[in-house]
Design a protein around this motif. Structure first.
Motif, PDB file in Angstrom:
ATOM      1  N   GLY A  97      18.209 145.053 -78.416  1.00 50.93           N
ATOM      2  CA  GLY A  97      18.819 143.799 -79.459  1.00 50.93           C
ATOM      3  C   GLY A  97      19.076 144.782 -80.915  1.00 50.93           C
ATOM      4  N   LEU A 150      15.862 137.459 -79.203  1.00 52.93           N
ATOM      5  CA  LEU A 150      16.870 137.662 -77.731  1.00 52.93           C
ATOM      6  C   LEU A 150      18.134 136.193 -78.902  1.00 52.93           C
ATOM      7  N   ASN A 192      13.594 143.869 -74.276  1.00 54.88           N
ATOM      8  CA  ASN A 192      15.387 143.414 -74.591  1.00 54.88           C
ATOM      9  C   ASN A 192      15.432 143.185 -76.217  1.00 54.88           C
ATOM     10  N   ARG A 193      14.566 142.847 -76.639  1.00 53.14           N
ATOM     11  CA  ARG A 193      13.801 143.143 -78.231  1.00 53.14           C
ATOM     12  C   ARG A 193      13.888 144.339 -78.186  1.00 53.14           C
TER      13      ARG A 193
END
Length: 302
Positions: free
Chosen positions: A287, A39, A283-284
């Motif tokens: 991203g 992140l 959320n990796r």
């Protein structure tokens, strides 16, 4: 030995095989939880790939090393400052400094070693990018105290965790700051959203010990609040892309990341203790999708 591995470790079996001191130092720098440096690293990629200079794999390799080292240093610093608070929260009570397995003196020495690794990366950048990177240190130093004075420490974390966007961009070019400002603001909204999901794990303990967070501030409206911040993130990213390349096709590259964020909110289950952590870790991939959009927009027609 696994009782000395923190509960949210992503690699419990691997980390448990290490001797005690290396295990504690690895946990102190969160090497067993790579989601944090992913992140921190992805915004660096956003800046580099949007700059339109191609893949820049060598530069990204240095920035990845810097993200791992400086995320580790930030975590060590945070644990030194928060040791007393961490002892009062179930999820963090077993952290090496909080549990006194690692002394603060040794923690400071480990912090300096990680900062030296970060300095090696800093020296690979051109002077303007070095200045931009060093400017983040004030924000980093203040972050652990934000949870004591504001209900929105996640907003401060957003400023810290997305600084790599500015570093990556300034390493390659020094224009289009209006577009970059919109993207940076969008990234802050993204961090507020995903770190609120992370904070859902500790709401009860945080309320008891007086730690403030956006998850507590939003109360029963937390799921809608996360949705709102994610919507703001996508809208600001779209604005940034439009300012950089006024083309509907550029904005449409955000559809995959918007769908991923929508999935997070729609499947968030606060009654399942494992669900918020899984949605946070996803959320990796958010991203990665945003990085792909930046590459397409930055390098279209190159």
């Amino acid at each position: 030995m696994t009782d000395q591995v923190v509960p949210d470790s992503e690699h419990r079996s691997l980390i448990a095989r290490l001797p005690q001191l290396p295990r504690d130092l690895a946990q102190l720098a969160r090497f067993d939880r790579p989601i944090g440096w992913w992140l921190l690293f992805w915004p660096c990629v956003f800046g580099v790939w949007l700059a339109g200079a191609g893949p820049q794999f060598a530069l990204l390799g240095w920035l990845l090393l810097g993200a791992i080292a400086m995320r580790g240093a930030g975590c060590v610093y945070n644990d030194i400052v928060d040791a007393k608070l961490d002892r009062q929260v179930a999820r963090t009570a077993t952290r090496p400094v909080a549990s006194r397995r690692v002394s603060k003196k040794l923690a400071w020495a480990w912090l300096i070693a990680l900062c030296l690794a970060g300095l090696t990366v800093l020296l690979q950048l051109r002077p303007i990018a070095q200045i931009v990177a060093l400017a983040s240190l004030v924000l980093v130093a203040a972050y652990p105290f934000m949870k004591r004075i504001t209900w929105w420490p996640q907003a401060w974390l957003g400023m810290v965790f997305n600084w790599g966007l500015l570093v990556g961009w300034s390493e390659l070019r020094a224009d289009n700051w209006d577009a970059l400002a919109a993207l940076y603001a969008g990234c802050i909204a993204w961090v507020i959203g995903y770190d609120t999901i992370y904070a859902l794990q500790d709401r009860e303990d945080d309320a008891l010990v007086g730690i403030r967070s956006s998850a507590l501030r939003m109360g029963s409206r937390v799921q809608g609040g996360i949705a709102g911040f994610y919507a703001a993130a996508v809208a600001l990213w779209a604005l940034g892309f439009w300012l950089y390349r006024p083309d509907l096709a550029a904005v449409l590259t955000l559809v995959p990341v918007a769908l991923q964020l929508t999935w997070q909110v729609s499947t968030l289950d606060m009654g399942d203790p494992d669900n918020p952590l899984a949605r946070f870790r996803s959320n990796r991939w958010a991203g990665a999708l945003m990085a792909a959009a930046c590459f397409i927009v930055g390098n279209a027609g190159a």
